[in-house]
Design a protein around this motif. Sequence first.
Motif, mmCIF file in Angstrom:
data_model
loop_
_atom_site.group_PDB
_atom_site.id
_atom_site.type_symbol
_atom_site.label_atom_id
_atom_site.label_comp_id
_atom_site.label_asym_id
_atom_site.label_seq_id
_atom_site.Cartn_x
_atom_site.Cartn_y
_atom_site.Cartn_z
ATOM 1 N N UNK A 90 0.622 -1.182 -0.052
ATOM 2 C CA UNK A 90 0.103 -0.031 -0.121
ATOM 3 C C UNK A 90 0.829 1.163 -0.024
ATOM 4 N N UNK A 91 1.678 1.371 0.825
ATOM 5 C CA UNK A 91 2.932 2.309 0.968
ATOM 6 C C UNK A 91 3.428 2.604 -0.219
ATOM 7 N N UNK A 92 3.911 1.637 -0.816
ATOM 8 C CA UNK A 92 4.940 1.826 -2.002
ATOM 9 C C UNK A 92 4.074 2.063 -3.127
ATOM 10 N N UNK A 93 2.784 1.638 -3.389
ATOM 11 C CA UNK A 93 2.025 2.084 -4.421
ATOM 12 C C UNK A 93 1.649 3.469 -4.345
ATOM 13 N N UNK A 94 1.259 4.031 -2.933
ATOM 14 C CA UNK A 94 1.004 5.246 -2.694
ATOM 15 C C UNK A 94 1.871 6.187 -2.902
ATOM 16 N N UNK A 95 3.023 6.123 -2.452
ATOM 17 C CA UNK A 95 4.255 6.930 -2.797
ATOM 18 C C UNK A 95 4.860 7.005 -4.396
ATOM 19 N N UNK A 96 4.631 5.913 -4.872
ATOM 20 C CA UNK A 96 4.913 5.685 -6.394
ATOM 21 C C UNK A 96 3.937 6.357 -7.113
ATOM 22 N N UNK A 97 2.651 6.184 -6.747
ATOM 23 C CA UNK A 97 1.786 7.008 -7.514
ATOM 24 C C UNK A 97 1.892 8.381 -7.372
ATOM 25 N N UNK A 98 2.217 8.963 -6.149
ATOM 26 C CA UNK A 98 2.271 10.310 -6.052
ATOM 27 C C UNK A 98 3.547 10.893 -6.803
ATOM 28 N N UNK A 99 4.465 10.370 -6.927
ATOM 29 C CA UNK A 99 5.692 10.714 -7.890
ATOM 30 C C UNK A 99 5.143 10.628 -9.422
ATOM 31 N N UNK A 100 4.739 9.534 -9.752
ATOM 32 C CA UNK A 100 4.129 9.510 -11.111
ATOM 33 C C UNK A 100 3.162 10.498 -11.470
ATOM 34 N N UNK A 101 2.091 10.852 -10.620
ATOM 35 C CA UNK A 101 1.086 11.841 -11.066
ATOM 36 C C UNK A 101 1.825 13.221 -10.831
ATOM 37 N N UNK A 102 2.774 13.395 -9.948
ATOM 38 C CA UNK A 102 2.967 14.704 -9.815
ATOM 39 C C UNK A 102 4.336 15.163 -10.900
#
Length: 202
Positions: A90-102
């Motif tokens: 969950x944590x990995x997907x959440x932070x990686x998703x934030x990086x990708x979207x930003x």
Amino acid sequence: MEKRRKGPIGRPRGFDADEALEKAMRVFWEQGYEGASLTDLTSAMGITRTSMYAAFGNKEDLFRKALERYEEGPAAYVARALRKPTAHEVATAFLNGAVDTCTRPDCPAGCLGVQGSLASGETGRPARDLLADWRNGGVSQLRDRFRQAVEDGDLPPGTDPLHVARYLMTFANGISVQATGGATREDLQRVADTALRNWPPA
């Protein structure tokens, strides 16, 4: 019994409301709530102010709808992350998703949920309050997911789910601000990787 008269058949809008909302979302994402003027919005949407009011309401209503679209589109990584089977995933997907979207090359830098009301004055209070509630809602969703992880033995006993949720959200918000300042995807991915090395946070 008197029959109710039918009103006049409404005229078609003459524009794609979904496409117009997508364009409004991008204007708010790039310029923030107060920075986005009605002229900016209607020009990007390709419609008149009258059509905007008729289809979406006032500027505050439009912003609310744009945020919903953002949550269902670019920020949908949050919902996907919450469905991962382990807390670490969950944590990995959440932070990686934030990086990708930003850092998407075809989108404004940063996160609409963070950038949308930075430097907003009194007239921007509704948007600021809305985004604060939106971010707090994200923290609550993460907290509930990590509470379940503690109950399942996926996180160590005594782990504070709210602390863990805020830890992740703080990094995600910081990633947004840094991306707006010009940080590269590679730089921000290293930040996310560093945060995940301290998992779960003490």
